[in-house]
Motif scaffolding. Structure first.
Motif, PDB file in Angstrom:
ATOM      1  N   ARG A  24       0.737  -1.264  -0.115  1.00  0.00           N
ATOM      2  CA  ARG A  24      -0.022   0.006  -0.029  1.00  0.00           C
ATOM      3  C   ARG A  24       0.759   1.224  -0.081  1.00  0.00           C
ATOM      4  O   ARG A  24       0.391   2.270  -0.412  1.00  0.00           O
ATOM      5  N   PHE A  25       2.153   1.174   0.540  1.00  0.00           N
ATOM      6  CA  PHE A  25       2.971   2.391   0.695  1.00  0.00           C
ATOM      7  C   PHE A  25       4.317   2.195   0.145  1.00  0.00           C
ATOM      8  O   PHE A  25       4.616   0.903  -0.304  1.00  0.00           O
ATOM      9  N   GLY A  26       4.908   3.115  -0.379  1.00  0.00           N
ATOM     10  CA  GLY A  26       6.335   3.077  -1.128  1.00  0.00           C
ATOM     11  C   GLY A  26       7.423   3.675  -0.477  1.00  0.00           C
ATOM     12  O   GLY A  26       7.216   4.546   0.462  1.00  0.00           O
ATOM     13  N   ILE A  27       8.569   3.396  -0.938  1.00  0.00           N
ATOM     14  CA  ILE A  27       9.808   4.214  -0.404  1.00  0.00           C
ATOM     15  C   ILE A  27       9.472   5.512  -0.480  1.00  0.00           C
ATOM     16  O   ILE A  27       9.352   5.910  -1.514  1.00  0.00           O
ATOM     17  N   GLY A  28       9.721   6.112   0.775  1.00  0.00           N
ATOM     18  CA  GLY A  28       9.659   7.802   0.693  1.00  0.00           C
ATOM     19  C   GLY A  28       8.321   8.295   1.407  1.00  0.00           C
ATOM     20  O   GLY A  28       8.319   9.460   1.458  1.00  0.00           O
ATOM     21  N   ASP A  29       7.347   7.166   1.576  1.00  0.00           N
ATOM     22  CA  ASP A  29       6.018   7.942   1.972  1.00  0.00           C
ATOM     23  C   ASP A  29       6.011   8.081   3.440  1.00  0.00           C
ATOM     24  O   ASP A  29       6.762   7.178   4.120  1.00  0.00           O
ATOM     25  N   VAL A  42       8.993   5.464   5.241  1.00  0.00           N
ATOM     26  CA  VAL A  42       9.266   3.988   4.799  1.00  0.00           C
ATOM     27  C   VAL A  42      10.543   4.223   3.840  1.00  0.00           C
ATOM     28  O   VAL A  42      10.826   4.977   2.909  1.00  0.00           O
ATOM     29  N   PHE A  43      11.627   3.164   4.039  1.00  0.00           N
ATOM     30  CA  PHE A  43      12.921   3.257   3.787  1.00  0.00           C
ATOM     31  C   PHE A  43      13.104   1.633   2.873  1.00  0.00           C
ATOM     32  O   PHE A  43      14.158   1.682   2.204  1.00  0.00           O
ATOM     33  N   ASP A  44      12.119   0.744   3.308  1.00  0.00           N
ATOM     34  CA  ASP A  44      12.461  -0.588   2.707  1.00  0.00           C
ATOM     35  C   ASP A  44      11.090  -1.281   3.071  1.00  0.00           C
ATOM     36  O   ASP A  44      10.297  -0.881   3.738  1.00  0.00           O
ATOM     37  N   HIS A 103      13.684  12.796  11.356  1.00  0.00           N
ATOM     38  CA  HIS A 103      14.471  11.796  11.960  1.00  0.00           C
ATOM     39  C   HIS A 103      16.011  12.236  11.597  1.00  0.00           C
ATOM     40  O   HIS A 103      16.427  12.449  10.399  1.00  0.00           O
ATOM     41  N   PRO A 104      16.894  11.799  12.327  1.00  0.00           N
ATOM     42  CA  PRO A 104      18.326  11.913  12.205  1.00  0.00           C
ATOM     43  C   PRO A 104      19.101  11.394  11.079  1.00  0.00           C
ATOM     44  O   PRO A 104      20.036  11.853  10.315  1.00  0.00           O
ATOM     45  N   SER A 105      18.536  10.023  10.212  1.00  0.00           N
ATOM     46  CA  SER A 105      19.020   9.457   9.433  1.00  0.00           C
ATOM     47  C   SER A 105      18.547   9.611   8.172  1.00  0.00           C
ATOM     48  O   SER A 105      18.578   9.204   7.152  1.00  0.00           O
ATOM     49  N   LEU A 106      17.471  10.637   7.966  1.00  0.00           N
ATOM     50  CA  LEU A 106      16.745  10.970   6.700  1.00  0.00           C
ATOM     51  C   LEU A 106      17.780  11.499   5.571  1.00  0.00           C
ATOM     52  O   LEU A 106      17.774  10.934   4.609  1.00  0.00           O
ATOM     53  N   ASP A 107      18.777  12.254   6.022  1.00  0.00           N
ATOM     54  CA  ASP A 107      19.586  12.518   5.013  1.00  0.00           C
ATOM     55  C   ASP A 107      20.509  11.715   4.581  1.00  0.00           C
ATOM     56  O   ASP A 107      20.858  12.151   3.298  1.00  0.00           O
ATOM     57  N   GLU A 108      20.752  10.624   4.972  1.00  0.00           N
ATOM     58  CA  GLU A 108      21.550   9.508   4.594  1.00  0.00           C
ATOM     59  C   GLU A 108      20.900   8.919   3.357  1.00  0.00           C
ATOM     60  O   GLU A 108      21.522   8.399   2.476  1.00  0.00           O
ATOM     61  N   LEU A 109      19.637   8.863   3.472  1.00  0.00           N
ATOM     62  CA  LEU A 109      18.811   7.998   2.348  1.00  0.00           C
ATOM     63  C   LEU A 109      18.006   8.969   1.737  1.00  0.00           C
ATOM     64  O   LEU A 109      17.658   8.391   0.285  1.00  0.00           O
ATOM     65  N   TYR A 118       9.141  11.943   0.563  1.00  0.00           N
ATOM     66  CA  TYR A 118      10.573  12.007   0.363  1.00  0.00           C
ATOM     67  C   TYR A 118      11.187  11.323  -0.793  1.00  0.00           C
ATOM     68  O   TYR A 118      10.532  10.526  -1.427  1.00  0.00           O
ATOM     69  N   ARG A 119      12.233  11.944  -1.547  1.00  0.00           N
ATOM     70  CA  ARG A 119      12.831  11.377  -2.493  1.00  0.00           C
ATOM     71  C   ARG A 119      13.926  10.718  -2.204  1.00  0.00           C
ATOM     72  O   ARG A 119      14.955  11.184  -1.810  1.00  0.00           O
ATOM     73  N   LEU A 120      14.181   9.342  -2.749  1.00  0.00           N
ATOM     74  CA  LEU A 120      15.279   8.596  -2.299  1.00  0.00           C
ATOM     75  C   LEU A 120      16.630   9.392  -3.107  1.00  0.00           C
ATOM     76  O   LEU A 120      16.506   9.630  -4.230  1.00  0.00           O
ATOM     77  N   ARG A 121      17.812   9.140  -2.418  1.00  0.00           N
ATOM     78  CA  ARG A 121      18.982   9.604  -3.024  1.00  0.00           C
ATOM     79  C   ARG A 121      19.251   9.035  -4.101  1.00  0.00           C
ATOM     80  O   ARG A 121      19.073   7.666  -4.037  1.00  0.00           O
ATOM     81  N   ARG A 122      19.729   9.509  -5.276  1.00  0.00           N
ATOM     82  CA  ARG A 122      20.010   8.840  -6.533  1.00  0.00           C
ATOM     83  C   ARG A 122      20.982   7.693  -6.335  1.00  0.00           C
ATOM     84  O   ARG A 122      21.066   6.618  -6.910  1.00  0.00           O
ATOM     85  N   SER A 123      22.189   8.188  -5.263  1.00  0.00           N
ATOM     86  CA  SER A 123      23.092   6.942  -4.996  1.00  0.00           C
ATOM     87  C   SER A 123      22.564   6.010  -4.222  1.00  0.00           C
ATOM     88  O   SER A 123      23.114   4.784  -4.354  1.00  0.00           O
ATOM     89  N   MET A 124      21.060   5.856  -3.884  1.00  0.00           N
ATOM     90  CA  MET A 124      20.604   4.511  -3.172  1.00  0.00           C
ATOM     91  C   MET A 124      19.850   3.793  -4.219  1.00  0.00           C
ATOM     92  O   MET A 124      19.242   2.873  -3.845  1.00  0.00           O
ATOM     93  N   THR A 125      19.541   4.405  -5.308  1.00  0.00           N
ATOM     94  CA  THR A 125      18.563   3.795  -6.395  1.00  0.00           C
ATOM     95  C   THR A 125      19.646   2.911  -7.090  1.00  0.00           C
ATOM     96  O   THR A 125      20.644   2.767  -7.313  1.00  0.00           O
ATOM     97  N   HIS A 126      19.076   1.914  -7.830  1.00  0.00           N
ATOM     98  CA  HIS A 126      19.720   0.756  -8.837  1.00  0.00           C
ATOM     99  C   HIS A 126      18.919   0.592 -10.151  1.00  0.00           C
ATOM    100  O   HIS A 126      17.874   0.976 -10.159  1.00  0.00           O
TER     101      HIS A 126
END
Length: 126
Positions: A24-29, A42-44, A103-109, A118-126
């Protein structure tokens, strides 16, 4: 063949899952827990429960979620702290607040927050 398997490092074992499962939800929701007072990003997504048996058994039987549904990894926050949560789809709602999560880890992802997600960092996509 209507089932597939994948290895889950969290569970330390191979997980059996349906070939098709609708998340129902995707990464970044941004989502909110249906019962407990926290929200997160959501990050995974796991197609079915893919954590340890100890984790699953620690949930009281009367509220223990079904294993055969998506489970979400969240960068979560409540009024007191930030943490990582693992939550079943049945216990999540779309966040009506619409604001960013602190969340303090948001900027990492994630790169940015726009239009309620939220939009996933380009370096995190494949």
């Amino acid at each position: 063949m209507d089932r597939a398997t994948f290895f889950s490092p969290s569970a330390g074992r191979t997980i059996d899952a349906p070939l098709k499962m609708r998340a129902r939800f995707g990464i970044g929701d941004v989502v909110r827990h249906r019962i407990f007072d926290f929200r997160g990003v959501v990050f995974d997504v796991d197609p079915v429960f893919a954590n340890s048996e100890e984790w699953y058994e620690s949930i009281p039987a009367e509220v223990r979620p079904d294993r055969e549904q998506p489970f979400y990894h969240l960068l979560a926050e409540n009024g007191d702290s930030s943490y990582v949560a693992y939550v079943s789809q049945q216990n999540l709602l779309a966040d009506g607040e619409g604001g960013p999560v602190e969340h303090p880890s948001l900027d990492e992802l994630f790169e940015d927050f726009k239009n309620g997600r939220y939009r996933l960092r380009r370096s995190m996509t494949h």
